[in-house]
Write a protein that holds these residues in place. Sequence first.
Motif, PDB file in Angstrom:
ATOM      1  N   VAL A 105      -7.695   7.955   4.806  1.00 49.12           N
ATOM      2  CA  VAL A 105      -9.101   7.552   4.637  1.00 49.12           C
ATOM      3  C   VAL A 105      -9.182   6.190   3.956  1.00 49.12           C
ATOM      4  CG1 VAL A 105      -9.935   9.941   4.494  1.00 49.12           C
ATOM      5  CG2 VAL A 105      -9.297   8.718   2.384  1.00 49.12           C
ATOM      6  N   SER A 106     -10.349   5.611   3.993  1.00 46.13           N
ATOM      7  CA  SER A 106     -10.599   4.335   3.330  1.00 46.13           C
ATOM      8  C   SER A 106     -10.234   4.438   1.845  1.00 46.13           C
ATOM      9  CB  SER A 106     -12.089   3.999   3.471  1.00 46.13           C
ATOM     10  OG  SER A 106     -12.391   2.888   2.697  1.00 46.13           O
ATOM     11  N   SER A 146      -7.252   4.894   0.553  1.00 47.46           N
ATOM     12  CA  SER A 146      -6.071   5.711   0.234  1.00 47.46           C
ATOM     13  C   SER A 146      -4.848   4.836  -0.067  1.00 47.46           C
ATOM     14  CB  SER A 146      -5.766   6.696   1.374  1.00 47.46           C
ATOM     15  OG  SER A 146      -5.595   6.013   2.596  1.00 47.46           O
ATOM     16  N   GLY A 147      -4.979   3.528   0.181  1.00 47.68           N
ATOM     17  CA  GLY A 147      -3.876   2.622  -0.157  1.00 47.68           C
ATOM     18  C   GLY A 147      -3.115   2.093   1.045  1.00 47.68           C
ATOM     19  N   LYS A 148      -3.699   2.223   2.225  1.00 49.03           N
ATOM     20  CA  LYS A 148      -2.987   1.832   3.457  1.00 49.03           C
ATOM     21  C   LYS A 148      -2.533   0.373   3.439  1.00 49.03           C
ATOM     22  CE  LYS A 148      -6.473   2.917   6.111  1.00 49.03           C
ATOM     23  NZ  LYS A 148      -7.468   3.352   5.125  1.00 49.03           N
ATOM     24  N   ARG A 159     -10.507   4.820  -7.371  1.00 49.97           N
ATOM     25  CA  ARG A 159      -9.862   3.555  -6.989  1.00 49.97           C
ATOM     26  C   ARG A 159     -10.856   2.623  -6.312  1.00 49.97           C
ATOM     27  NH1 ARG A 159      -3.845   5.518  -5.069  1.00 49.97           N
ATOM     28  NH2 ARG A 159      -3.224   6.236  -7.132  1.00 49.97           N
ATOM     29  N   ARG A 202     -12.274  -1.410  -6.798  1.00 49.32           N
ATOM     30  CA  ARG A 202     -11.950  -2.437  -5.793  1.00 49.32           C
ATOM     31  C   ARG A 202     -13.131  -3.382  -5.593  1.00 49.32           C
ATOM     32  NH1 ARG A 202      -9.966  -1.024   0.292  1.00 49.32           N
ATOM     33  NH2 ARG A 202     -12.120  -0.313   0.530  1.00 49.32           N
ATOM     34  N   ILE A 261      -0.498   9.950  -2.833  1.00 46.00           N
ATOM     35  CA  ILE A 261      -0.848   8.617  -3.356  1.00 46.00           C
ATOM     36  C   ILE A 261      -0.835   8.579  -4.889  1.00 46.00           C
ATOM     37  CG2 ILE A 261      -2.222   8.095  -1.314  1.00 46.00           C
ATOM     38  CD1 ILE A 261      -4.729   8.455  -3.198  1.00 46.00           C
ATOM     39  N   THR A 294       2.803   5.004  -8.446  1.00 47.06           N
ATOM     40  CA  THR A 294       2.672   3.547  -8.282  1.00 47.06           C
ATOM     41  C   THR A 294       2.984   3.185  -6.831  1.00 47.06           C
ATOM     42  OG1 THR A 294       5.000   3.146  -8.731  1.00 47.06           O
ATOM     43  CG2 THR A 294       3.501   3.143 -10.638  1.00 47.06           C
ATOM     44  N   ILE A 342       5.710   4.983  -4.228  1.00 48.28           N
ATOM     45  CA  ILE A 342       5.263   5.554  -2.941  1.00 48.28           C
ATOM     46  C   ILE A 342       6.066   4.933  -1.795  1.00 48.28           C
ATOM     47  CG2 ILE A 342       3.311   5.704  -1.326  1.00 48.28           C
ATOM     48  CD1 ILE A 342       1.474   5.689  -3.857  1.00 48.28           C
TER      49      ILE A 342
HETATM   50  N1  LIG Z   1      -0.668   3.679  -5.693  1.00 48.30           N
HETATM   51  C1  LIG Z   1      -1.743   3.064  -6.184  1.00 48.30           C
HETATM   52  N2  LIG Z   1      -2.043   3.145  -7.485  1.00 48.30           N
HETATM   53  C2  LIG Z   1      -3.143   2.540  -7.979  1.00 48.30           C
HETATM   54  N3  LIG Z   1      -4.021   1.798  -7.261  1.00 48.30           N
HETATM   55  C3  LIG Z   1      -3.766   1.686  -5.951  1.00 48.30           C
HETATM   56  C4  LIG Z   1      -2.631   2.291  -5.343  1.00 48.30           C
HETATM   57  N4  LIG Z   1      -2.645   1.995  -4.019  1.00 48.30           N
HETATM   58  C5  LIG Z   1      -3.749   1.243  -3.824  1.00 48.30           C
HETATM   59  N5  LIG Z   1      -4.414   1.043  -4.968  1.00 48.30           N
HETATM   60  C6  LIG Z   1      -5.683   0.320  -5.139  1.00 48.30           C
HETATM   61  O1  LIG Z   1      -6.680   1.144  -4.520  1.00 48.30           O
HETATM   62  C7  LIG Z   1      -7.603   0.344  -3.798  1.00 48.30           C
HETATM   63  C8  LIG Z   1      -7.565   0.764  -2.326  1.00 48.30           C
HETATM   64  O2  LIG Z   1      -6.291   0.384  -1.778  1.00 48.30           O
HETATM   65  P1  LIG Z   1      -6.195  -0.297  -0.350  1.00 48.30           P
HETATM   66  O3  LIG Z   1      -7.227  -1.365  -0.197  1.00 48.30           O
HETATM   67  O4  LIG Z   1      -4.780  -0.643  -0.129  1.00 48.30           O
HETATM   68  O5  LIG Z   1      -6.608   0.971   0.547  1.00 48.30           O
HETATM   69  P2  LIG Z   1      -6.933   1.052   2.100  1.00 48.30           P
HETATM   70  O6  LIG Z   1      -6.604   2.426   2.513  1.00 48.30           O
HETATM   71  O7  LIG Z   1      -6.278  -0.070   2.814  1.00 48.30           O
HETATM   72  O8  LIG Z   1      -8.477   0.853   2.126  1.00 48.30           O
HETATM   73  P3  LIG Z   1      -9.436   0.498   3.377  1.00 48.30           P
HETATM   74  O9  LIG Z   1      -9.124   1.437   4.461  1.00 48.30           O
HETATM   75  O10 LIG Z   1     -10.811   0.723   2.849  1.00 48.30           O
HETATM   76  O11 LIG Z   1      -9.171  -0.919   3.737  1.00 48.30           O
HETATM   77  C9  LIG Z   1      -7.201  -1.120  -4.030  1.00 48.30           C
HETATM   78  O12 LIG Z   1      -7.988  -1.653  -5.074  1.00 48.30           O
HETATM   79  C10 LIG Z   1      -5.731  -1.020  -4.416  1.00 48.30           C
HETATM   80  O13 LIG Z   1      -5.342  -2.088  -5.250  1.00 48.30           O
END
Ligand SMILES: Nc1ncnc2c1ncn2[C@@H]1O[C@H](COP(=O)(O)OP(=O)(O)OP(=O)(O)O)[C@@H](O)[C@H]1O
Length: 163
Positions: free
Chosen positions: A12-13, A15-17, A114, A118, A146, A149, A153
């Motif tokens: 999902v949005s 999640s840290g992708k 998180r 952002r 997730i 760190t 991961i």
């Molecule tokens: N393992 C982690 N620990 C702490 N913060 C994290 C971690 N992974 C990602 N983040 C933070 O969480 C937020 C969301 O991460 P990220 O933008 O990579 O997710 P995403 O899944 O790509 O989101 P989207 O789909 O909305 O683009 C960011 O601010 C990122 O810095």
Amino acid sequence: MKQPKIIFVMGVSGSGKSTIGKLTAEKLGYSFFDGDHYHPKSNIDKMSKGIPLDDTDRRGWLETLNGLGREHRQNGAVIVCSALKSTYREILRAGIENSLFLFLKGTLDRINNRLSLRKGHFMPKELLQSQFETLEEPVDALVVSIDDTPEEIVHRAIHLLSN
Ligand SMILES: Nc1ncnc2c1ncn2[C@@H]1O[C@H](COP(=O)(O)OP(=O)(O)OP(=O)(O)O)[C@@H](O)[C@H]1O
Ligand SMILES: O=C(O)[C@H](O)[C@@H](O)[C@H](O)[C@H](O)CO
């Protein structure tokens, strides 16, 4: 397992992708593509207004990402895409034999926290609930929690990918 050449990082949005996908690509020496950059403007406008995308909105975008995968299947690529439904994953992997999904699994509460931190992203955190409602968890993906760190991961993901 023979190391897959195309890795789709899904979830999902928030999640840290993007974070995990970029680091994983660096470690593997693969190209990196963030699916967010391939949405048509109409999709970005819709999400920015807080309206979830539907199957029709996502179709062309998924086909574009499948095209990227096909193009890079010899040299390797990490492609970030929410890939929420099983039918979307079928579109993404069509014609790419050596592909794999890496699912970033986390709770709504943790991801909500998180996303609250952002800045400067088009996706409003109000859409997170609908992302979870749409999500069909994969049964054939590598799954990483997730709750760690990014470095840890990625370390676990690479270990799973090479075993
Ligand atoms: N393992 C982690 N620990 C702490 N913060 C994290 C971690 N992974 C990602 N983040 C933070 O969480 C937020 C969301 O991460 P990220 O933008 O990579 O997710 P995403 O899944 O790509 O989101 P989207 O789909 O909305 O683009 C960011 O601010 C990122 O810095
Ligand atoms: O399928 C979807 O609903 C969208 O693709 C979203 O997930 C965004 O692309 C992105 O993840 C937002 O930041």
